[in-house]
Design a protein around this motif. Sequence first.
Motif, PDB file in Angstrom:
ATOM      1  N   ALA A 133      -9.038   3.227   4.911  1.00 40.57           N
ATOM      2  CA  ALA A 133      -7.594   3.235   4.650  1.00 40.57           C
ATOM      3  C   ALA A 133      -7.169   4.547   4.013  1.00 40.57           C
ATOM      4  O   ALA A 133      -6.186   5.180   4.447  1.00 40.57           O
ATOM      5  N   PRO A 135      -5.263   1.718  -0.710  1.00 35.99           N
ATOM      6  CA  PRO A 135      -5.424   0.267  -0.788  1.00 35.99           C
ATOM      7  C   PRO A 135      -5.293  -0.225  -2.228  1.00 35.99           C
ATOM      8  O   PRO A 135      -5.456   0.547  -3.174  1.00 35.99           O
ATOM      9  N   ASP A 136      -5.030  -1.505  -2.373  1.00 37.00           N
ATOM     10  CA  ASP A 136      -4.937  -2.126  -3.693  1.00 37.00           C
ATOM     11  C   ASP A 136      -5.980  -3.222  -3.791  1.00 37.00           C
ATOM     12  O   ASP A 136      -5.829  -4.287  -3.191  1.00 37.00           O
ATOM     13  N   GLY A 137      -7.030  -2.960  -4.547  1.00 41.81           N
ATOM     14  CA  GLY A 137      -8.097  -3.928  -4.734  1.00 41.81           C
ATOM     15  C   GLY A 137      -8.111  -4.525  -6.130  1.00 41.81           C
ATOM     16  O   GLY A 137      -9.115  -5.077  -6.555  1.00 41.81           O
ATOM     17  N   GLY A 177      -3.267   0.402   8.243  1.00 43.04           N
ATOM     18  CA  GLY A 177      -3.523   0.347   6.805  1.00 43.04           C
ATOM     19  C   GLY A 177      -3.332  -1.053   6.252  1.00 43.04           C
ATOM     20  O   GLY A 177      -4.110  -1.519   5.414  1.00 43.04           O
ATOM     21  N   GLY A 178      -2.310  -1.744   6.729  1.00 46.34           N
ATOM     22  CA  GLY A 178      -2.078  -3.121   6.307  1.00 46.34           C
ATOM     23  C   GLY A 178      -3.199  -4.049   6.716  1.00 46.34           C
ATOM     24  O   GLY A 178      -3.605  -4.936   5.950  1.00 46.34           O
ATOM     25  N   MET A 185       0.830  -1.186   0.000  1.00 46.57           N
ATOM     26  CA  MET A 185       0.000   0.000   0.000  1.00 46.57           C
ATOM     27  C   MET A 185       0.872   1.246   0.000  1.00 46.57           C
ATOM     28  O   MET A 185       1.789   1.348   0.794  1.00 46.57           O
ATOM     29  N   ALA A 239     -11.895   0.164   2.426  1.00 49.79           N
ATOM     30  CA  ALA A 239     -10.917   0.853   1.584  1.00 49.79           C
ATOM     31  C   ALA A 239     -10.932   2.363   1.844  1.00 49.79           C
ATOM     32  O   ALA A 239      -9.871   3.005   1.920  1.00 49.79           O
ATOM     33  N   GLN A 281      -6.085  -3.427   4.446  1.00 41.75           N
ATOM     34  CA  GLN A 281      -5.831  -4.026   3.138  1.00 41.75           C
ATOM     35  C   GLN A 281      -6.228  -5.499   3.128  1.00 41.75           C
ATOM     36  O   GLN A 281      -6.904  -5.971   2.219  1.00 41.75           O
ATOM     37  N   GLN A 336      -9.277  -7.114   0.919  1.00 43.63           N
ATOM     38  CA  GLN A 336      -9.046  -8.168  -0.069  1.00 43.63           C
ATOM     39  C   GLN A 336      -9.909  -9.396   0.212  1.00 43.63           C
ATOM     40  O   GLN A 336     -10.451  -9.995  -0.722  1.00 43.63           O
TER      41      GLN A 336
END
Length: 165
Positions: A77, A84-86, A23-24, A1, A74, A27, A31
């Motif tokens: 975050a 975030p990475d979705g 944040g982790g 992230m 998300a 994430q 997910q």
Amino acid sequence: MESVANSVQLPPLDNPNERAAVGGELQVVMQDLIDLSLIGKQLHWSVVGAAAHGVHLFLDEVVGEWRELADVVAERAVTLGVVPDGQSAAVAAGSRVESVAVRSLADHAVVWELGRRVAAVAERIRKRLGSVGAADLVTQDVLVRVVGMLEKHQWMLRAQLGEKA
């Protein structure tokens, strides 16, 4: 992230390492929720049997709710300054939700398989509540909301199997 935590307009946390850690955690939860929604949709397409229509409609409903919850997670975050990475590759690499076979499944099997996965996701999030709450109570509240909704879905799935609450 990626972090955008250089802004002075971010919610305060006691130390910058907590921001990355929280944040982790968000994430991972995001997910799992995205993957749960994808698995729910796969089962939605796979269900057969006397109760298939009702299960099909129920799956549409809960998949939508899981997507909304993933969005809430998300956005929390991002509020904390963490992007975030979705994307599909990130979800495939990071989710711990057990995949399902790509085949037709009887209505009761769909309900059972989905119930196991929802319970597993809820349990993993519950285990995070203490550590997340120690760093950020607002994020803990977001995750409590997620667990509450997942546990409601567990109840609804149990009811479809005729199990007692």
